[in-house]
Motif scaffolding. Structure first.
Motif: not given
Length: 235
Positions: A184-210
């Motif tokens: 009887r508990k209120a439902p919890k949203k576990i996944f949200a829908f969005t039309d906008k693609a999730p955008t990521y910042r540069k977190a892994f400095k592959f080229y400079p380190k290599m």
């Protein structure tokens, strides 16, 4: 990422004896450098990512150099369509849709699916595969009206405290997404829908380190390989 040797420039300043040893020494040094870069890359991943999976740690390999091709190439083993997330961590920007998103988009018009704080995560920080399977099973049951109507009341009661998953109809009080309801508990949203693609910042400095690591490691391996080639050459 590619690493090449300027062997042709070096050859002009060497004796005939030394010149004969260069191709072998150069290819050995490049391949030893490649092995170092793969291991260093794994260490960088462990620092950049929270508890990365074995798949992620083993995502890169290198194409070996030969005595005719003085170049190694560090590259991903897996096609971008399958594992786009690594490219996004390196270059940033919006990601492609996942297999789950394509499936839910065909069924629900979900667009992009973003986990909320209520989604269960495994030790790697990813949504639990078990929960994803239960969600898909729950959505299938939701869409099967005949099955829902013919369940016995006793079965309903026994499963009243079990988690049930559903996606609300458009225009209701619940925002688009996938919800989990327990009893009887209120439902919890576990996944949200969005039309906008999730955008990521540069977190892994592959080229400079290599590139920096290759500049340090290759000369060391080259002089060692050249010395060994001279010591073991036929006289």
């Amino acid at each position: 990422m590619s690493l090449s040797s300027n062997l042709r420039d070096v050859e002009r300043d060497l004796s005939d004896s030394a010149r004969q040893q260069l191709p072998f020494a150069t290819s050995v040094a490049l391949n030893d450098t490649g092995k170092d870069l793969i291991e260093l890359n794994k260490r960088h991943m462990r620092r950049a990512f929270h508890n990365p999976t074995r798949w992620t740690l083993n995502a890169f390999h290198f194409r070996r150099a030969t005595k005719r091709r003085f170049q190694i190439k560090i590259q991903r083993k897996f096609a971008a369509a399958r594992k786009d997330y690594l490219l996004r961590q390196v270059e940033g920007g919006p990601r492609h849709k996942t297999g789950l998103e394509r499936l839910l988009n065909a069924r629900l018009g979900a667009g992009y699916v973003v986990p909320t704080k209520h989604a269960r995560k495994n030790k790697h920080g990813n949504v639990s595969p078990g929960q994803i399977q239960r969600v898909l099973s729950g959505l299938k049951a939701q869409s099967d009206a005949a099955q829902n109507e013919t369940k016995a009341s006793g079965a309903r009661k026994r499963r009243s405290n079990a988690a049930r998953y559903f996606s609300p109809r458009a225009g209701g009080r619940l925002t688009p997404g996938i919800y989990e309801r327990k009893g009887r508990k209120a439902p919890k949203k576990i996944f949200a829908f969005t039309d906008k693609a999730p955008t990521y910042r540069k977190a892994f400095k592959f080229y400079p380190k290599m590139n920096a690591a290759a500049g340090r490691r290759f000369p060391r391996h080259f002089y060692r390989a050249l010395a060994k080639a001279f010591a073991t050459r036929r006289r």
